[in-house]
Scaffold this motif. Structure first.
Motif, short mmCIF file in Angstrom:
data_model
loop_
_atom_site.label_atom_id
_atom_site.label_comp_id
_atom_site.label_asym_id
_atom_site.label_seq_id
_atom_site.Cartn_x
_atom_site.Cartn_y
_atom_site.Cartn_z
N GLU A 1 79.17 -31.81 -52.38
CA GLU A 1 78.14 -31.61 -53.36
C GLU A 1 77.23 -30.66 -53.04
N VAL A 2 76.74 -29.74 -53.81
CA VAL A 2 75.65 -28.53 -53.44
C VAL A 2 74.41 -29.05 -53.84
N GLU A 3 73.68 -29.43 -52.97
CA GLU A 3 72.02 -29.91 -53.40
C GLU A 3 71.41 -29.02 -54.37
N PRO A 4 70.53 -29.76 -55.15
CA PRO A 4 69.84 -28.66 -56.09
C PRO A 4 68.84 -27.79 -55.34
N GLN A 5 68.77 -26.79 -55.77
CA GLN A 5 67.95 -25.65 -55.21
C GLN A 5 66.95 -24.85 -56.23
N GLU A 6 65.80 -24.28 -56.00
CA GLU A 6 65.15 -23.69 -57.03
C GLU A 6 65.59 -22.06 -56.75
N CYS A 7 65.69 -21.74 -58.17
CA CYS A 7 66.00 -20.27 -58.09
C CYS A 7 65.02 -19.53 -59.07
N PHE A 8 64.89 -18.08 -59.03
CA PHE A 8 64.48 -17.48 -60.02
C PHE A 8 65.15 -16.45 -60.87
N THR A 9 65.25 -16.35 -62.19
CA THR A 9 66.10 -15.52 -63.01
C THR A 9 65.23 -14.29 -63.00
N ARG A 10 66.17 -13.22 -63.58
CA ARG A 10 65.55 -11.83 -63.77
C ARG A 10 64.11 -11.60 -64.28
N ASN B 1 61.80 -13.99 -64.09
CA ASN B 1 60.82 -14.53 -63.37
C ASN B 1 60.54 -16.12 -63.91
N VAL B 2 61.69 -16.65 -64.25
CA VAL B 2 61.65 -18.24 -64.70
C VAL B 2 62.22 -18.71 -63.72
N LYS B 3 61.61 -19.91 -63.24
CA LYS B 3 62.25 -20.74 -61.98
C LYS B 3 63.01 -22.10 -62.52
N VAL B 4 64.36 -22.06 -62.08
CA VAL B 4 65.24 -23.12 -62.44
C VAL B 4 65.80 -23.81 -61.37
N GLU B 5 66.26 -24.85 -61.66
CA GLU B 5 66.93 -25.55 -60.42
C GLU B 5 68.20 -25.81 -60.68
N VAL B 6 69.09 -25.47 -59.69
CA VAL B 6 70.60 -25.39 -60.11
C VAL B 6 71.41 -26.28 -58.82
N ASP B 7 72.38 -27.25 -59.13
CA ASP B 7 73.10 -27.59 -58.38
C ASP B 7 74.47 -27.51 -58.76
N GLY B 8 75.61 -27.96 -57.81
CA GLY B 8 76.89 -27.57 -58.21
C GLY B 8 77.66 -28.40 -57.26
N GLN C 1 70.89 -15.94 -70.35
CA GLN C 1 72.30 -15.70 -69.60
C GLN C 1 72.73 -16.70 -68.79
N THR C 2 71.91 -17.26 -68.12
CA THR C 2 72.14 -18.33 -67.13
C THR C 2 73.16 -19.39 -68.01
N PHE C 3 72.58 -19.94 -69.08
CA PHE C 3 73.40 -21.06 -69.69
C PHE C 3 74.94 -20.36 -70.60
N GLU C 4 74.95 -19.28 -70.55
CA GLU C 4 76.12 -18.56 -71.28
C GLU C 4 77.32 -18.08 -70.04
N GLU C 5 76.64 -17.54 -69.32
CA GLU C 5 77.37 -17.15 -68.05
C GLU C 5 77.83 -18.02 -66.97
N ARG C 6 77.93 -19.49 -67.07
CA ARG C 6 78.14 -20.27 -65.96
C ARG C 6 79.41 -20.05 -65.40
N ALA C 7 80.60 -19.76 -66.26
CA ALA C 7 81.69 -19.33 -65.62
C ALA C 7 81.90 -18.17 -64.75
N LYS D 1 76.65 -27.65 -61.83
CA LYS D 1 76.85 -29.02 -62.60
C LYS D 1 75.41 -28.91 -63.56
N ASN D 2 74.33 -28.43 -63.22
CA ASN D 2 73.16 -28.51 -63.93
C ASN D 2 72.18 -27.37 -63.76
N ILE D 3 71.59 -26.78 -64.93
CA ILE D 3 70.64 -25.78 -64.63
C ILE D 3 69.36 -26.46 -65.40
N VAL D 4 68.32 -26.79 -64.69
CA VAL D 4 67.21 -27.27 -65.24
C VAL D 4 66.00 -26.24 -65.23
N THR D 5 65.42 -26.34 -66.49
CA THR D 5 64.35 -25.47 -66.44
C THR D 5 62.83 -26.13 -66.67
#
Length: 312
Positions: A74-83, A85-92, A134-140, A167-171
């Motif tokens: 499991e990759v724990e959720p972490q906070e990331c910023f898109t180009r 400047n939107v903060k999202v939480e991603v795990d995998g 793009q984050t929702f379209e480019e998961r692969a 797994k999840n991209i939470v905005t």
């Protein structure tokens, strides 16, 4: 003296137990899909595969036990910023397995923790080059990039990364509401376009139907006129042929002996029938101008009609 003997016996017993324990530990049964790393006097000696093995007591030691089966990390959720400047939480989730037990034991202290950290840093780097949409379209694409980076250290770490799944991209809630409004507006726009295209198609179909109907009516009218003209032409042709044939027969009859006298007689009968018919209809009698010269009248009439027939 008795106490010393007792202590020595106890120590000897403990030593015997320790020796027996070491001999027992030197006998190892390795399960399937496992690999045991054996060290001899602190150095790597050999790798034990599945089956029964006997080691040298006090010298050989099983230092690492590696599971060769594919495992899920499991990759724990972490906070990331898109180009943008939107903060999202991603795990995998990482799917990997050990392919080289020696490198997995000595190449890195903890390959599981290292794989998770590398996956997180790669995910942050990839998301930083993408907009939120793009984050929702480019998961692969993100998953492939993480696997690509991990594959660069596979040989050193003795592992094989099979795949990485986000797994999840939470905005944030505010961003979710804005995206919901955007999706609603997009659906309304598509519905309006679809409705207008339907109305357009209906009008086009109606126009094409009316056009086809007019064409069919005009073609039917044209065919009717063509048929009438052909019928009228055939009728005229038939009448002309019959008239020509009758003229030929009359001419042949006149050329025969007594033909002229027969024609005079027939014309006289027609003349008398006409006069009697006119008198019968109007209750009066019609007589010729010179009734006393009947033969001359008939002869003149016959000659005039004969000339008319010949000229026609």
């Amino acid at each position: 003296m008795e106490i010393m003997e007792l202590i020595s016996q106890v120590l000897l017993g403990l030593f015997s137990i320790y020796v027996m324990y070491q001999f027992v530990r030197s006998l190892r049964l390795v399960p399937n899909q496992y690999a045991f790393i054996v060290e001899r006097l602190g150095n790597y000696h050999k790798t034990l595969g599945p089956g029964f093995h006997a080691l040298v007591p006090f010298i050989d030691k099983v230092e690492y036990k590696q599971d060769l089966r594919e495992e899920t990390i499991e990759v724990e959720p972490q906070e990331c910023f898109t180009r943008d400047n939107v903060k999202v939480e991603v795990d995998g989730v990482i799917y990997l397995s050990v392919v080289d037990p020696v490198n997995a034991s000595y190449g890195i202290t903890n390959y599981r923790y290292a794989a998770v950290q590398l996956a997180q840093t790669t995910t942050r780097s990839v998301l930083g080059n993408m907009d939120l949409d793009q984050t929702f379209e480019e998961r692969a694409a993100m998953s492939r990039e993480v696997v690509k980076v991990l594959s660069e250290v596979e040989q050193v770490w003795g592992i094989k990364v099979h795949r990485y799944e986000i797994k999840n991209i939470v905005t944030p809630r505010t961003v979710q509401k804005a995206m919901e409004r955007q999706m609603t507006a997009e659906r309304d726009r598509r519905a309006t376009i679809a409705k207008s295209e339907g109305v357009k198609g209906s009008k086009v179909n109606d126009a094409e139907g009316t056009k086809a109907q007019i064409i069919n009516i005009s073609e039917a009218e044209m065919q009717r006129r063509i048929n009438e003209a052909e019928g009228y032409a055939e009728e005229i042709l038939s009448i002309a042929e019959a008239t020509a044939k009758s003229i030929e027969e009359v001419a042949d009859a006149l050329a025969q002996p007594k033909g002229t006298e027969a024609m005079k007689l027939q014309l006289s009968e027609k003349y008398l029938e006409t006069l009697s018919g006119l008198g019968r209809d109007e209750n009066r009698v019609i007589l010729p101008k010179d009734i006393s010269n009947y033969e001359a009248l008939m002869e003149g009439l016959s000659l005039k009609d004969l000339e008319k027939q010949k000229s026609s």
